[in-house]
Design an enzyme around this catalytic site. Structure first.
Site, mmCIF file in Angstrom:
data_model
loop_
_atom_site.group_PDB
_atom_site.id
_atom_site.type_symbol
_atom_site.label_atom_id
_atom_site.label_comp_id
_atom_site.label_asym_id
_atom_site.label_seq_id
_atom_site.Cartn_x
_atom_site.Cartn_y
_atom_site.Cartn_z
ATOM 1 N N SER A 1 -60.418 -36.569 31.665
ATOM 2 C CA SER A 1 -61.762 -37.439 30.883
ATOM 3 C C SER A 1 -62.103 -38.584 31.397
ATOM 4 C CB SER A 1 -61.574 -37.501 29.455
ATOM 5 O OG SER A 1 -61.232 -36.112 28.659
ATOM 6 N N LYS B 1 -56.048 -30.859 29.224
ATOM 7 C CA LYS B 1 -57.352 -31.714 29.018
ATOM 8 C C LYS B 1 -56.627 -33.238 28.689
ATOM 9 C CE LYS B 1 -61.516 -32.763 26.038
ATOM 10 N NZ LYS B 1 -62.240 -31.864 25.076
ATOM 11 N N ASP C 1 -57.585 -28.128 21.497
ATOM 12 C CA ASP C 1 -58.173 -29.687 21.764
ATOM 13 C C ASP C 1 -57.285 -30.626 20.849
ATOM 14 O OD1 ASP C 1 -60.334 -31.998 21.645
ATOM 15 O OD2 ASP C 1 -61.068 -30.555 23.287
ATOM 16 N N ASP C 2 -57.983 -31.571 20.137
ATOM 17 C CA ASP C 2 -57.135 -32.626 19.495
ATOM 18 C C ASP C 2 -56.788 -31.876 18.179
ATOM 19 O OD1 ASP C 2 -55.923 -34.967 18.929
ATOM 20 O OD2 ASP C 2 -58.025 -36.115 19.124
ATOM 21 N N ARG D 1 -64.618 -34.579 32.852
ATOM 22 C CA ARG D 1 -65.845 -35.031 31.930
ATOM 23 C C ARG D 1 -66.405 -36.170 32.141
ATOM 24 N NH1 ARG D 1 -65.850 -33.749 26.778
ATOM 25 N NH2 ARG D 1 -67.438 -35.352 26.894
ATOM 26 N N ASP E 1 -69.672 -36.409 24.820
ATOM 27 C CA ASP E 1 -69.340 -35.170 24.214
ATOM 28 C C ASP E 1 -70.720 -34.256 23.877
ATOM 29 O OD1 ASP E 1 -66.705 -35.832 24.156
ATOM 30 O OD2 ASP E 1 -66.428 -35.576 21.993
ATOM 31 N N ASP F 1 -57.593 -36.540 27.627
ATOM 32 C CA ASP F 1 -58.544 -37.442 26.995
ATOM 33 C C ASP F 1 -58.234 -38.935 27.359
ATOM 34 O OD1 ASP F 1 -60.995 -37.723 26.132
ATOM 35 O OD2 ASP F 1 -60.452 -36.722 24.130
#
Ligand code: NAG
Ligand code: NAG
Ligand code: NAG
Length: 436
Positions: free
Chosen positions: A191, A157, A80-81, A216, A220, A159
């Site tokens: 996202s 992913k 992830d980030d 998404r 979160d 975002d």
């Protein structure tokens, strides 16, 4: 604050773009993602075991490969980030933070592929990632897609921090095109809808389904039952918009499984797993696979729930009922005329005895066999009109896998069943009918 004409023009433009229909994710993805458990821990000095670094992802890959997860379908290891360096390189490419990923992402991808697993990575449509690392602005979309493909990434992913809806309207479809243009099949997790409030008319699920494999929709997840309940509630309250959007290759994503962390009791963990199976949700864990309680492992590795989640028809389930007693009933139609039922208690007092019958849940006349998913017990000879009682723990579930005892008609191919189920699911407001 959106200019309607501009949006319409963009939509027209977008409908001409190539869809990302590359046959991936015919069933919801399964795997592990760093975010909920490990966040943006970049302190490898004081927390070397848990910081976002290549070691963490290698550890989790080892666990997926060696502890029986991979064989059950858990195959994606997703960064992830906070993996990036604060600066792009001289060629404007994203690069990992060298102190935490000294081997680079391509080498990590090989390590993961060598174990029969797949690698996911994170980027952000905007000027910065949510945690302030370099973002992917419109002019960087192509180069970033190429970079990920060249490293052997299998899942992105994307975002949406630090961009506005008009930029997102351009950027999300552009990334879909750019990933396709790399020639490497890459799962694309958007996202986007979460940044638009998750619902029509702001969100066009038909367009999303064309360009993304999953998306998404909502906030979160956090490590608490409140958070899990809030997500279940939002998805159920809005199921008329969300449920028809899902299907093979296009999934709503209520976010990671937090089972095995600190916030859920065993009953609540079962509830999350059961509802994620009903919702045809991605089964992406965010926990510490190196230290997992046996109770959490048993829930996450429950074969019957996984099979329900991964059902090839890919029809997302629905909430059927909300009783005054704070019992809720959820239902999902499955292949071979089977179905799943979940009885969820939102009570906070004691186990509740809920009396009902399959007929009350709109099942057809006939007899059924039910398997209790968590206890592996069987209920045979259930007539649709038989009144039965389930005892549901506070914030817990009873989950059944049901099969009718007479066989479906010969003429009903899987396609016919799917079509009937789809017609039922998509066009009728009232719930429940077991003959697909
Ligand atoms: C690119 O898109 C085309 C058309 O939808 C599809 O057939 C192809 O498999 C896609 N390729 C990749 C690598 O995504
Ligand atoms: C939603 O997107 C589709 C393209 O997939 C397009 O045909 C349709 O017109 C859009 N709907 C709205 C309301 O903009
Ligand atoms: C179900 O039960 C009802 C009443 O108990 C009975 O009339 C009916 O024949 C039963 N049906 C089946 C398929 O067993």
């Amino acid at each position: 604050f959106l200019d309607k004409t501009l949006l319409t023009q963009l939509l027209t433009l977008i409908s001409l773009t190539v869809a990302l229909d590359n046959g991936l994710l015919k069933i919801p993805p399964m795997g592990w993602m760093a975010w909920e458990r490990f966040r943006c821990d970049v302190d490898c000095q004081d927390d070397p075991e848990n910081c976002i670094s290549e070691g963490l992802f290698r550890d989790m890959a080892d666990r997926l490969a060696e502890d029986g997860w991979r064989e059950l379908g858990y195959e994606y290891i997703i960064i992830d980030d906070c993996w990036m360096s604060r600066l792009r390189d001289e060629q404007e490419k994203l690069q990992p933070e060298p102190s935490r990923f000294p081997g680079g992402i391509a080498k990590l991808a090989r390590y993961i592929h060598d174990r029969g697993l797949k690698l996911g990575i994170y980027a952000d449509m905007g000027t910065h990632t949510c945690m302030g690392f370099p973002g992917t602005t419109l002019d960087k979309i192509e180069i970033d897609a190429q970079t990920f493909a060249s490293w052997g990434v299998d899942y992105l992913k994307f975002d949406g921090c630090y961009s506005n809806p008009v930029e997102q309207m351009q950027g999300y479809p552009l990334m879909s095109k750019a990933l396709n243009a790399t020639g490497r099949p890459i799962v694309y997790s958007c996202s986007w809808p979460a940044y638009l409030g998750g619902l029509p008319p702001n969100v066009n699920y038909s367009l999303l389904g064309d360009i993304c494999h999953l998306w998404r929709n909502y906030y979160d997840i956090q490590d608490s039952w409140d958070s899990v309940q809030g997500i279940i509630e939002w998805f159920s309250d809005n199921q008329d918009d969300l449920q028809p959007a899902a299907g093979p290759g296009r999934w709503n994503d209520p976010d990671m499984l937090i089972i095995g962390n600190f916030g859920l009791s065993v009953d609540q963990a079962r509830s999350q797993m059961a509802l994620w199976a009903i919702m045809a949700a991605p089964l992406i864990m965010s926990n510490d696979l190196r230290n997992l309680a046996n109770s959490a492992r048993a829930i996450l590795q429950n074969k019957m729930i996984i099979a329900i989640n991964q059902d090839p028809m890919g029809i997302q389930g629905r909430r059927l009922l909300q009783e005054k007693s704070q019992i809720e009933v959820y239902w999902r139609p499955l292949s071979h005329s089977a179905s799943a039922l979940v009885f969820l208690s939102r009570r906070t007092d004691m186990p509740y005895l809920y009396h009902t019958s399959l007929a009350k849940l709109n099942y057809d006349a006939g007899s059924y066999e039910a398997y209790e998913v968590f206890t592996s017990s069987t209920v045979t000879g259930l007539n649709a009109t038989t009144v039965f009682t389930v005892s549901i723990n506070p914030s817990g579930v009873v989950m059944w896998y049901l099969i009718p005892q007479q066989k479906p008609r010969q003429s009903d191919t899987l396609y016919d069943q799917h079509k009937k189920a789809s017609q039922f699911m998509f066009h009728k407001a009232k719930p429940g009918h077991s003959t697909l």
